[in-house]
Design an enzyme around this catalytic site. Structure first.
Site, PDB file in Angstrom:
ATOM      1  CB  SER A  77      -1.141  -0.103   1.124  1.00  0.00           C
ATOM      2  OG  SER A  77      -1.629  -0.957   1.038  1.00  0.00           O
ATOM      3  CG  HIS A 124      -1.800   4.208   3.924  1.00  0.00           C
ATOM      4  ND1 HIS A 124      -3.419   3.582   3.392  1.00  0.00           N
ATOM      5  CD2 HIS A 124      -1.747   2.471   3.022  1.00  0.00           C
ATOM      6  CE1 HIS A 124      -4.241   1.892   3.173  1.00  0.00           C
ATOM      7  NE2 HIS A 124      -2.482   1.859   2.867  1.00  0.00           N
TER       8      HIS A 124
END
Length: 299
Positions: free
Chosen positions: A200, A246
């Site tokens: 991610s 993230h």
């Protein structure tokens, strides 16, 4: 220049031979240099034939086609790096299914001396900063299961080839790896005792780069903005998601993309390499500083 082929010489004239193969008779001349050439030395031209040397000289004067950001267009037709990264992640996921020890051995862990986590980065296992970006939550690992890798691989398949085409292979690979590393480093700085896996961080880096480069090239960035907003909402709404991974990946990817997209054309290659190395050195320095802080606390 003479016509191609040349008329045969008179009866008293010597029979012409190829300039590269003197033992071969020929009446065909190169339309560029006017030398006699045999069939093995002929190369089709717009008019008649040219010799091997003239074709090579002509190719030198043809400028290589490059993308808007300096990548060689001839090498970006097939997104080799994107497909290879997907393949590595899928193989790693199959290994996770075969043995849950894979996750434990290669997941991102900053300091695992307490809390039952394995030995981490601070204890010398630096590779976890990289290997974690190729792992995903296994089917039996929690609420997300297989959807974790499915979404990340879909995102890589959807936007990876476009970025790879405009950036070129080495820039795209640097963007992906450094974005993933940026996510791991931010997690290490903020929550060193937490464990995490997933591509991610790298994917968010691609999101950020897609936006920056899209704006620079005048493309439509609304779809990527919508996708990014939705994922940011999920990032902070779902407790089990590592927001550090993230955000770290997003910031790193966007920063690199700014350097890639806005580098002056005359010094583009130097700026691109320099920016990639600078980001890597910055991340390494942050890890070293945090590691020193953690290990001094343990001592």
């Amino acid at each position: 220049m003479s016509a191609d082929p040349s008329p045969a010489p008179g009866p008293d004239a010597p029979v012409p031979t190829c300039y590269r193969h003197p033992g071969r008779e020929t009446y065909v001349r190169c339309t560029r240099c006017d030398r006699y050439i045999c069939p093995d030395c002929m190369r089709d031209a717009a008019v008649g034939h040219q010799c091997v040397e003239c074709v090579a000289d002509g190719n030198k004067s043809v400028r290589e086609t490059r993308t808007a950001l300096g990548a060689r267009a001839a090498t970006t037709a097939t997104p080799v790096v994107s497909y290879t990264l997907i393949g590595i992640c899928v193989l790693a996921y199959l290994a996770e299914i075969a043995s849950t020890q894979v996750v434990r051995d290669f997941m991102m862990v900053g300091l695992g001396a307490s809390g039952g986590l394995p030995v981490g980065v601070a204890e010398g296992q630096w590779y976890r900063l990289f290997t974690s970006m190729f792992l995903h939550q296994p089917p039996q690992g929690g609420s997300f299961g297989i959807t974790h890798i499915l979404f990340n691989m879909w995102a890589l398949w959807a936007i990876g080839p476009s970025l790879e085409q405009v950036l070129g292979r080495w820039r795209f690979l640097a963007l992906y790896l450094l974005s993933g590393l940026g996510g791991s480093v931010l997690l290490y700085l903020v929550e060193p005792f937490d464990g995490a896996v997933g591509a991610s961080g790298a994917i968010f880096g691609l999101f950020g780069a897609f936006f920056v480069i899209g704006k620079k090239l005048g493309g439509d960035v609304k779809p990527i903005v919508f996708l990014l907003v939705i994922n940011l909402v999920l990032t902070f709404a779902v407790p089990s998601i590592s927001w550090e991974g993230h955000i770290g990946g997003l910031a790193t990817g966007a920063l690199l993309a700014v350097a890639y997209a806005h580098a002056p054309k005359a010094h583009r290659q130097v700026v691109h390499i320099g920016a990639s190395v600078a980001v890597l050195l910055l991340l390494v320095a942050l890890v070293l500083i945090k590691t020193a802080d953690l290990t001094s606390g343990i001592a």
